[in-house]
Design an enzyme around this catalytic site. Structure first.
Site, PDB file in Angstrom:
ATOM      1  N   SER A  64      84.707  73.904  48.485  1.00  0.00           N
ATOM      2  CA  SER A  64      83.749  73.289  47.569  1.00  0.00           C
ATOM      3  C   SER A  64      82.583  74.209  47.223  1.00  0.00           C
ATOM      4  CB  SER A  64      83.260  71.975  48.164  1.00  0.00           C
ATOM      5  OG  SER A  64      82.471  71.283  47.246  1.00  0.00           O
ATOM      6  N   HIS A  65      81.389  73.811  47.623  1.00  0.00           N
ATOM      7  CA  HIS A  65      80.173  74.525  47.245  1.00  0.00           C
ATOM      8  C   HIS A  65      79.792  75.598  48.257  1.00  0.00           C
ATOM      9  CE1 HIS A  65      79.658  71.018  49.690  1.00  0.00           C
ATOM     10  NE2 HIS A  65      78.606  71.597  50.244  1.00  0.00           N
TER      11      HIS A  65
ATOM     12  N   ASP B 161      80.197  72.982  40.734  1.00  0.00           N
ATOM     13  CA  ASP B 161      80.290  73.759  41.974  1.00  0.00           C
ATOM     14  C   ASP B 161      81.599  74.532  42.083  1.00  0.00           C
ATOM     15  OD1 ASP B 161      81.966  71.587  42.409  1.00  0.00           O
ATOM     16  OD2 ASP B 161      81.613  71.606  44.567  1.00  0.00           O
TER      17      ASP B 161
ATOM     18  N   ASP C 142      84.575  74.077  43.317  1.00  0.00           N
ATOM     19  CA  ASP C 142      85.862  73.477  42.965  1.00  0.00           C
ATOM     20  C   ASP C 142      85.758  72.469  41.833  1.00  0.00           C
ATOM     21  OD1 ASP C 142      84.414  71.767  44.617  1.00  0.00           O
ATOM     22  OD2 ASP C 142      86.215  70.767  45.351  1.00  0.00           O
TER      23      ASP C 142
ATOM     24  N   ASP D   9      83.984  69.636  41.346  1.00  0.00           N
ATOM     25  CA  ASP D   9      83.806  68.183  41.457  1.00  0.00           C
ATOM     26  C   ASP D   9      82.340  67.756  41.435  1.00  0.00           C
ATOM     27  OD1 ASP D   9      83.275  69.158  43.972  1.00  0.00           O
ATOM     28  OD2 ASP D   9      84.668  67.825  45.037  1.00  0.00           O
ATOM     29  N   ARG D  10      81.423  68.703  41.635  1.00  0.00           N
ATOM     30  CA  ARG D  10      80.002  68.327  41.599  1.00  0.00           C
ATOM     31  C   ARG D  10      79.385  68.607  40.236  1.00  0.00           C
ATOM     32  NH1 ARG D  10      77.002  69.719  47.260  1.00  0.00           N
ATOM     33  NH2 ARG D  10      78.465  68.564  48.535  1.00  0.00           N
TER      34      ARG D  10
ATOM     35  N   LYS E  81      85.495  63.056  42.769  1.00  0.00           N
ATOM     36  CA  LYS E  81      84.350  63.172  41.884  1.00  0.00           C
ATOM     37  C   LYS E  81      84.663  64.258  40.872  1.00  0.00           C
ATOM     38  CE  LYS E  81      81.833  65.822  45.362  1.00  0.00           C
ATOM     39  NZ  LYS E  81      81.951  65.372  46.756  1.00  0.00           N
TER      40      LYS E  81
HETATM   41  C1  G1P Z   1      78.432  66.738  51.602  1.00  0.00           C
HETATM   42  C2  G1P Z   1      77.739  65.631  50.857  1.00  0.00           C
HETATM   43  C3  G1P Z   1      78.695  64.492  50.617  1.00  0.00           C
HETATM   44  C4  G1P Z   1      79.937  65.003  49.898  1.00  0.00           C
HETATM   45  C5  G1P Z   1      80.538  66.168  50.667  1.00  0.00           C
HETATM   46  C6  G1P Z   1      81.697  66.802  49.914  1.00  0.00           C
HETATM   47  O1  G1P Z   1      78.851  66.276  52.854  1.00  0.00           O
HETATM   48  O2  G1P Z   1      76.595  65.178  51.529  1.00  0.00           O
HETATM   49  O3  G1P Z   1      78.067  63.486  49.879  1.00  0.00           O
HETATM   50  O4  G1P Z   1      80.886  63.976  49.765  1.00  0.00           O
HETATM   51  O5  G1P Z   1      79.558  67.167  50.874  1.00  0.00           O
HETATM   52  O6  G1P Z   1      81.304  67.321  48.690  1.00  0.00           O
HETATM   53  P1  G1P Z   1      77.999  66.540  54.186  1.00  0.00           P
HETATM   54  O7  G1P Z   1      77.812  68.023  54.299  1.00  0.00           O
HETATM   55  O8  G1P Z   1      76.687  65.852  53.989  1.00  0.00           O
HETATM   56  O9  G1P Z   1      78.834  65.923  55.283  1.00  0.00           O
HETATM   57 ZN    ZN Z   2      83.064  70.437  45.474  1.00  0.00          ZN
END
Ligand code: G1P
Ligand code: ZN
Length: 547
Positions: free
Chosen positions: A113-114, A281, A283, A285-286, A380
């Site tokens: 992801s990010h 981000d 991948d 989804d954000r 998302k």
């Molecule tokens: C974080 C975000 C959460 C999201 C997840 C995946 O998780 O807070 O809302 O679903 O990334 O993108 P966390 O690191 O808080 O467990």
């Molecule tokens: Zn992501």
């Protein structure tokens, strides 16, 4: 076919977190590490012979190698067909879209992801089920359990499959179909939103800037925003996906999307800032939504989308309900109330929305962590949110900031902020949580300045569809007027611990709604520190990231 059964020993640390298994690239490169986890997935999924799987990732370092390993293992585990995104690319929402459209058994998505990428960065893998959404906890728990006991994995010996051009290839008895990663997704977006209205707005001089952060959304944004909607070339910045995201941190927030923020706040060049800015981000989804000189909190974005949903053709019939994660502000609840539809409060993580969407209970879902989406897929969806906003703007024809001011005047403002303390030593972070948990018992009824504690608990959730219980989902201190302080440990990090402090205060008075969020929340920030001894225990004067 040349199937090998390779003897292996289990790794103890393959427990999927908030969103799949995430580790440093070097960990995934440990011999058998990836293979063990993938075998655990195949063992738990027990795919009927001939099933179709979707496979793709965000293009980060190690994506291409992992794709080849997974293809060879899929062939050895009796999978009939794999749809692979060209170049190994599929954004997370696009993967969800493809799983659903072609009614596949499920999919494997490669992404952290990010989190930053590159040889020293992170890698990740997760399994999505046939509804297109992240596997629920009972499956991820089973995968973890299996990963701790397996003694071998199956893989075929075969050369790499060429994945850089659309086409079909045989791998043993399995078929590998390399697909255009953008086409199905773009078609779905055209079906949901008023592309003609957006095109007309853009032709009329409305300017946008989309920051793909050198991550997966580049090709999607070029195709949809520039080619199909006619935004001028250059509207998409950092649009070429790079294995290390250009050294950046592909998280669309005010800190990490600094280039976009400078453009939107007019500090980058002498020309006036664009009308609309957005970023996505690693991948895809954000999303982060910005107006000229204006930041829309993700919680507000969900509420505005809900309140204006019927302006988009795909939602013209109205929405069935809304779901938001517990730490997300209650702004959407107010809209749901007015619309007369239910609003569900779930634990953090998109996987908790799947059952509600499958059961038709909710149409829109959102998290404060820059995640918004709907039942069009089961993830998302960053570009979906961007297109929803463009659709709303094309129909309402007013600046982003004005849309928000009018929204707050109508519903009140849930002033909101999240403070992240990243990279804390684990024992310090656990100590802070323990401190709050201990104080929880005697906080009810206590006064802190203007605020009186209504209750304090560790959030737990019983899924209304399958009855499953999730406990320990975040400590919340809720005050009489609905204001809240929430403490939670991140479940996605790979280094030390990240403590998240979520702050929310309700402001009904329009005269005070435009005060800076950090100022409005100052009293709550101080109360949070008093209860948790956060600053003293962490030795940190301020958070790493404020959103
Ligand atoms: C974080 C975000 C959460 C999201 C997840 C995946 O998780 O807070 O809302 O679903 O990334 O993108 P966390 O690191 O808080 O467990
Ligand atoms: Zn992501």
């Amino acid at each position: 076919m040349n199937i090998h059964t390779v003897a292996t020993t289990p790794f103890a640390d393959q427990k999927p977190g908030t969103s799949g298994l995430r580790k440093k690239v070097a960990v995934f490169q440990t011999p058998h590490y990836l293979e063990n986890f993938v075998q655990a997935v195949f063992d738990c999924v027990a795919a009927p012979p001939g099933s179709t799987l979707v496979l793709g990732g965000d293009g980060r370092y190690y994506n291409r190698e992992a794709i080849q390993v997974i293809l060879r293992m899929a062939a050895a585990n009796g999978i009939g067909r794999v749809l692979v995104g060209q170049g190994g690319i599929l954004s997370t929402p696009a993967a969800s879209c493809v799983i659903r459209k072609y009614q596949c058994l499920g999919g494997i998505i490669l992404s952290a992801s990010h989190n930053p990428g590159g040889p020293a960065g992170d890698f990740g893998i997760k399994y999505n089920t046939g509804n297109g959404g992240p596997a629920p906890e009972k499956i991820t728990d089973a995968i973890y359990a299996r990963s701790r006991e397996l003694g071998s994995y199956r893989i075929v010996a075969a050369p790499d499959v060429p994945i850089d051009r659309p086409g079909t290839h045989a791998l043993g008895a399995m078929q590998v179909e390399v697909i255009d990663p953008v086409a199905d997704y773009a078609e779905l977006m055209e079906a949901l939103f008023d592309f003609a209205a957006i095109r007309e707005m853009l032709a009329g001089g409305f300017r946008l800037c989309f920051d793909a952060m050198h991550a997966v959304t580049g090709p999607y944004a070029h195709e949809i925003l520039e080619r199909r909607l006619g935004a001028p070339a250059g509207s998409v910045i950092n649009g070429v996906p790079l294995a290390d995201f250009g050294g950046g941190h592909p998280d669309p927030n005010l800190t990490y999307a600094g280039q976009l923020v400078a453009i939107m706040y007019g500090t980058a060049t002498a020309t006036p800032a664009p009308d609309f800015g957005a970023a996505s981000d690693g991948d895809g989804d954000r999303n982060m939504i910005l107006g000229r000189n204006f930041f829309v909190t993700p919680s507000d974005s969900l509420a505005v989308i809900a309140a204006n949903a019927t302006l988009a053709p795909g939602y013209a019939q109205g929405i069935a309900g809304i779901a938001r994660s517990m730490p997300t502000s209650a702004a959407a609840d107010r809209v749901a109330e007015k619309l007369g539809v239910p609003c569900y409060e779930t634990p953090t993580g998109w996987k908790f929305f799947g059952n509600l969407m499958d059961a038709g209970k909710v149409t829109l879902c959102g998290e404060e962590s820059f995640g918004t989406g709907s039942s069009h897929v089961r993830e998302k969806d960053g570009l979906w949110a961007v297109l929803f906003w463009l659709n709303i703007l094309a129909r309402r024809r007013m600046p982003v900031e004005e849309i928000l001011h009018r929204h707050w005047a109508e519903y009140g403002r849930n002033v909101y902020s999240r403070h992240d303390y990243e990279g804390l030593p684990l024992d310090i972070a656990n100590g802070i949580m323990a401190q709050v948990r201990e104080r929880c018992g005697d906080l009810s009824g206590r006064r802190f300045g203007d605020y009186t504690v209504k209750f304090c608990d560790d959030f737990s959730y019983t899924d209304p569809i399958d009855g499953s219980l999730s406990t320990g989902q975040g400590l919340r201190i809720v005050f009489d007027d609905g204001s809240r302080i929430v403490f939670r440990l991140s479940g996605t990090g790979t280094e030390g611990a990240t403590l998240r402090l979520y702050l929310e205060a309700y402001e009904a008075d329009p005269a005070r709604q435009q005060v800076d969020a950090q100022l409005s929340l100052a009293a709550l920030i101080a109360i949070a520190d008093e209860i948790s001894q956060l600053r003293q225990r962490s030795g940190r004067e301020r958070p790493t990231v404020i959103t």
